[in-house]
Design a protein around this motif. Structure first.
Motif, PDB file in Angstrom:
ATOM      1  N   LEU A 100     -46.354 -58.634 -16.271  1.00 23.11           N
ATOM      2  CA  LEU A 100     -45.158 -58.789 -16.166  1.00 23.11           C
ATOM      3  C   LEU A 100     -44.192 -59.104 -16.697  1.00 23.11           C
ATOM      4  CD1 LEU A 100     -44.944 -62.698 -13.774  1.00 23.11           C
ATOM      5  CD2 LEU A 100     -44.107 -60.544 -13.579  1.00 23.11           C
ATOM      6  N   GLY A 101     -43.306 -58.045 -17.432  1.00 22.22           N
ATOM      7  CA  GLY A 101     -41.801 -58.218 -18.152  1.00 22.22           C
ATOM      8  C   GLY A 101     -41.207 -59.130 -18.145  1.00 22.22           C
ATOM      9  N   ALA A 102     -40.223 -59.201 -19.129  1.00 22.50           N
ATOM     10  CA  ALA A 102     -39.300 -60.779 -18.856  1.00 22.50           C
ATOM     11  C   ALA A 102     -37.821 -60.200 -18.987  1.00 22.50           C
ATOM     12  CB  ALA A 102     -40.118 -61.572 -19.346  1.00 22.50           C
ATOM     13  N   SER A 103     -37.649 -58.904 -19.386  1.00 23.10           N
ATOM     14  CA  SER A 103     -36.776 -58.158 -19.679  1.00 23.10           C
ATOM     15  C   SER A 103     -35.098 -58.229 -19.086  1.00 23.10           C
ATOM     16  CB  SER A 103     -36.492 -56.485 -20.326  1.00 23.10           C
ATOM     17  OG  SER A 103     -37.765 -56.396 -21.083  1.00 23.10           O
ATOM     18  N   THR A 104     -34.056 -58.461 -19.354  1.00 19.08           N
ATOM     19  CA  THR A 104     -33.150 -59.252 -18.663  1.00 19.08           C
ATOM     20  C   THR A 104     -32.242 -57.320 -18.757  1.00 19.08           C
ATOM     21  OG1 THR A 104     -31.716 -59.620 -20.508  1.00 19.08           O
ATOM     22  CG2 THR A 104     -33.061 -61.099 -19.027  1.00 19.08           C
ATOM     23  N   ILE A 105     -31.541 -57.914 -18.179  1.00 17.92           N
ATOM     24  CA  ILE A 105     -30.910 -55.901 -18.312  1.00 17.92           C
ATOM     25  C   ILE A 105     -30.277 -55.977 -19.449  1.00 17.92           C
ATOM     26  CG2 ILE A 105     -28.579 -55.515 -17.498  1.00 17.92           C
ATOM     27  CD1 ILE A 105     -29.232 -55.789 -14.856  1.00 17.92           C
ATOM     28  N   THR A 106     -29.668 -57.148 -19.759  1.00 20.20           N
ATOM     29  CA  THR A 106     -28.788 -57.173 -21.235  1.00 20.20           C
ATOM     30  C   THR A 106     -30.393 -56.622 -22.768  1.00 20.20           C
ATOM     31  OG1 THR A 106     -27.641 -58.931 -21.090  1.00 20.20           O
ATOM     32  CG2 THR A 106     -27.981 -58.230 -23.130  1.00 20.20           C
ATOM     33  N   MET A 107     -31.958 -56.958 -22.323  1.00 21.41           N
ATOM     34  CA  MET A 107     -32.653 -56.961 -23.081  1.00 21.41           C
ATOM     35  C   MET A 107     -33.053 -55.435 -22.664  1.00 21.41           C
ATOM     36  SD  MET A 107     -34.949 -60.484 -22.736  1.00 21.41           S
ATOM     37  CE  MET A 107     -36.082 -59.593 -23.704  1.00 21.41           C
ATOM     38  N   LEU A 124     -38.849 -59.183 -29.409  1.00 23.33           N
ATOM     39  CA  LEU A 124     -38.736 -60.157 -30.471  1.00 23.33           C
ATOM     40  C   LEU A 124     -37.131 -59.854 -30.815  1.00 23.33           C
ATOM     41  CD1 LEU A 124     -41.545 -62.335 -31.993  1.00 23.33           C
ATOM     42  CD2 LEU A 124     -39.896 -62.805 -30.235  1.00 23.33           C
ATOM     43  N   GLY A 125     -37.324 -58.944 -31.286  1.00 25.86           N
ATOM     44  CA  GLY A 125     -35.485 -57.368 -32.000  1.00 25.86           C
ATOM     45  C   GLY A 125     -35.232 -57.797 -30.640  1.00 25.86           C
ATOM     46  N   GLU A 126     -35.742 -57.122 -29.326  1.00 26.52           N
ATOM     47  CA  GLU A 126     -35.020 -57.122 -27.933  1.00 26.52           C
ATOM     48  C   GLU A 126     -34.058 -58.078 -27.897  1.00 26.52           C
ATOM     49  OE1 GLU A 126     -36.757 -55.464 -25.032  1.00 26.52           O
ATOM     50  OE2 GLU A 126     -38.474 -53.120 -26.183  1.00 26.52           O
ATOM     51  N   ILE A 127     -34.819 -60.165 -27.892  1.00 25.18           N
ATOM     52  CA  ILE A 127     -34.012 -60.331 -27.870  1.00 25.18           C
ATOM     53  C   ILE A 127     -33.285 -60.851 -28.852  1.00 25.18           C
ATOM     54  CG2 ILE A 127     -33.942 -63.176 -27.446  1.00 25.18           C
ATOM     55  CD1 ILE A 127     -37.490 -62.986 -27.195  1.00 25.18           C
ATOM     56  N   PHE A 128     -33.382 -60.260 -29.951  1.00 24.70           N
ATOM     57  CA  PHE A 128     -32.122 -61.010 -30.381  1.00 24.70           C
ATOM     58  C   PHE A 128     -30.953 -60.096 -30.476  1.00 24.70           C
ATOM     59  CE2 PHE A 128     -30.534 -59.144 -35.018  1.00 24.70           C
ATOM     60  CZ  PHE A 128     -29.379 -60.930 -35.367  1.00 24.70           C
ATOM     61  N   ARG A 129     -30.876 -58.469 -29.934  1.00 18.58           N
ATOM     62  CA  ARG A 129     -30.350 -57.745 -29.916  1.00 18.58           C
ATOM     63  C   ARG A 129     -29.624 -58.429 -28.691  1.00 18.58           C
ATOM     64  NH1 ARG A 129     -28.723 -54.600 -34.259  1.00 18.58           N
ATOM     65  NH2 ARG A 129     -30.948 -53.489 -35.229  1.00 18.58           N
ATOM     66  N   ALA A 130     -30.433 -58.896 -27.485  1.00 17.37           N
ATOM     67  CA  ALA A 130     -29.940 -58.797 -26.455  1.00 17.37           C
ATOM     68  C   ALA A 130     -28.898 -60.521 -26.503  1.00 17.37           C
ATOM     69  CB  ALA A 130     -30.805 -59.555 -25.263  1.00 17.37           C
ATOM     70  N   LEU A 131     -28.599 -60.895 -27.717  1.00 15.63           N
ATOM     71  CA  LEU A 131     -27.628 -62.441 -27.655  1.00 15.63           C
ATOM     72  C   LEU A 131     -26.373 -61.672 -28.287  1.00 15.63           C
ATOM     73  CD1 LEU A 131     -30.588 -65.081 -29.309  1.00 15.63           C
ATOM     74  CD2 LEU A 131     -30.003 -64.851 -27.131  1.00 15.63           C
ATOM     75  N   GLN A 132     -26.545 -60.627 -29.382  1.00 14.19           N
ATOM     76  CA  GLN A 132     -25.938 -59.603 -30.543  1.00 14.19           C
ATOM     77  C   GLN A 132     -24.974 -59.457 -29.055  1.00 14.19           C
ATOM     78  OE1 GLN A 132     -27.848 -57.738 -33.017  1.00 14.19           O
ATOM     79  NE2 GLN A 132     -26.889 -58.124 -35.172  1.00 14.19           N
ATOM     80  N   LEU A 133     -25.592 -58.262 -28.205  1.00 11.41           N
ATOM     81  CA  LEU A 133     -24.810 -57.895 -26.830  1.00 11.41           C
ATOM     82  C   LEU A 133     -23.858 -58.543 -25.966  1.00 11.41           C
ATOM     83  CD1 LEU A 133     -27.169 -55.238 -25.661  1.00 11.41           C
ATOM     84  CD2 LEU A 133     -25.106 -55.027 -26.647  1.00 11.41           C
ATOM     85  N   GLU A 134     -24.541 -60.336 -25.657  1.00 13.30           N
ATOM     86  CA  GLU A 134     -23.937 -60.691 -25.349  1.00 13.30           C
ATOM     87  C   GLU A 134     -22.664 -61.876 -25.440  1.00 13.30           C
ATOM     88  OE1 GLU A 134     -24.333 -62.325 -22.063  1.00 13.30           O
ATOM     89  OE2 GLU A 134     -26.299 -60.765 -21.638  1.00 13.30           O
ATOM     90  N   ILE A 135     -22.235 -62.222 -27.867  1.00 14.67           N
ATOM     91  CA  ILE A 135     -21.634 -62.402 -28.089  1.00 14.67           C
ATOM     92  C   ILE A 135     -21.230 -61.626 -27.896  1.00 14.67           C
ATOM     93  CG2 ILE A 135     -21.262 -63.124 -30.249  1.00 14.67           C
ATOM     94  CD1 ILE A 135     -24.065 -64.503 -30.402  1.00 14.67           C
ATOM     95  N   ARG A 136     -20.447 -59.980 -28.081  1.00 13.50           N
ATOM     96  CA  ARG A 136     -19.982 -58.776 -28.383  1.00 13.50           C
ATOM     97  C   ARG A 136     -18.464 -58.168 -27.475  1.00 13.50           C
ATOM     98  NH1 ARG A 136     -22.576 -59.168 -32.764  1.00 13.50           N
ATOM     99  NH2 ARG A 136     -22.143 -58.410 -34.835  1.00 13.50           N
ATOM    100  N   TYR A 137     -20.045 -58.365 -26.485  1.00  9.76           N
ATOM    101  CA  TYR A 137     -19.414 -58.101 -24.680  1.00  9.76           C
ATOM    102  C   TYR A 137     -19.784 -58.568 -23.783  1.00  9.76           C
ATOM    103  CZ  TYR A 137     -20.814 -53.336 -27.332  1.00  9.76           C
ATOM    104  OH  TYR A 137     -20.110 -52.561 -28.559  1.00  9.76           O
ATOM    105  N   SER A 138     -18.855 -58.764 -22.971  1.00  7.61           N
ATOM    106  CA  SER A 138     -19.107 -59.455 -21.120  1.00  7.61           C
ATOM    107  C   SER A 138     -19.669 -59.120 -20.581  1.00  7.61           C
ATOM    108  CB  SER A 138     -17.279 -58.979 -21.061  1.00  7.61           C
ATOM    109  OG  SER A 138     -17.342 -57.481 -19.899  1.00  7.61           O
ATOM    110  N   LYS A 139     -20.592 -59.274 -19.974  1.00  9.36           N
ATOM    111  CA  LYS A 139     -20.475 -58.833 -19.098  1.00  9.36           C
ATOM    112  C   LYS A 139     -21.229 -57.583 -17.748  1.00  9.36           C
ATOM    113  CE  LYS A 139     -24.175 -62.527 -18.463  1.00  9.36           C
ATOM    114  NZ  LYS A 139     -25.780 -62.450 -19.074  1.00  9.36           N
TER     115      LYS A 139
END
Length: 195
Positions: A100-107, A124-139
């Motif tokens: 199973l994977g747990a990657s969201t679209i943002t990840m 873990l790096g993808e999780i960090f990058r996903a948080l960066q993307l969510e802060i900077r960009y709209s859905k």
């Protein structure tokens, strides 16, 4: 608990400054007629058919099919889905293999912007990058990036590129069957590609 939250936020800010998001990928140059019809497009410098895709250019059926298949909680989470991560970790550890994977679209956008081998550390790096993307960009901006970078086999990237190459029409004019076909290809792009 306030100190812990403050420490985590401070750590995130420091890491964000030290490891900024990678630059967005180059998109194919497009030539349009006066009425907006795509006449031709050119390969990017890395030899990809990668057309920038805006939400208005895609049929609502295709957007819905992709979001439902890839990340049905996309509009509700903050870049990561903790429940999916816990479920996937439990399943993968209990079976001793990745099932199973747990990657969201943002990840997935983070992985497409900065491709790396799939390891738990890189996750873990993808999780960090996903948080960066969510802060900077709209859905909507994240979804547009996703639709623009999604692999469709070979050197075809993005819904718009795949729509023109496979069906010779813009993604807004795809039938429901064509939309569903395009939604499935990214699961295994090189095996499921239509050509």
């Amino acid at each position: 608990s306030v100190k812990i939250v403050f420490s985590v936020l401070l750590l995130f800010i420091v890491l964000d400054l030290l490891f900024p998001l990678p630059e967005k990928k180059e998109f194919s140059k497009e030539i349009h007629a006066d009425d907006g019809t795509l006449l031709t497009a050119y390969l990017t410098s890395d030899d990809k058919w990668r057309l920038r895709t805006e939400l208005e250019e895609v049929s609502p059926e295709l957007i819905k099919a992709i979001v439902e298949k890839e990340d049905s909680w996309f509009y509700w989470h903050f870049g990561i889905n903790p429940i999916a991560i816990i479920r996937a970790a439990y399943k993968n550890i209990s079976t001793s293999e990745t099932q199973l994977g747990a990657s969201t679209i943002t990840m997935q956008v983070a992985r497409m912007l900065e491709p790396k081998k799939r390891t738990y550390f890189n996750k873990l790096g993808e999780i960090f990058r996903a948080l960066q993307l969510e802060i900077r960009y709209s859905k909507e901006e994240i979804l547009e990036l996703y639709l623009s970078l999604l692999p469709f086999g070979g050197n075809i990237e993005g819904v718009k590129s795949a729509s023109y190459i496979y069906f010779n029409r813009p993604p807004k004019n795809l039938s429901l069957a064509q939309s569903i076909m395009l939604a499935v290809i990214p699961n295994d792009p090189n095996s499921l590609r239509l050509d």
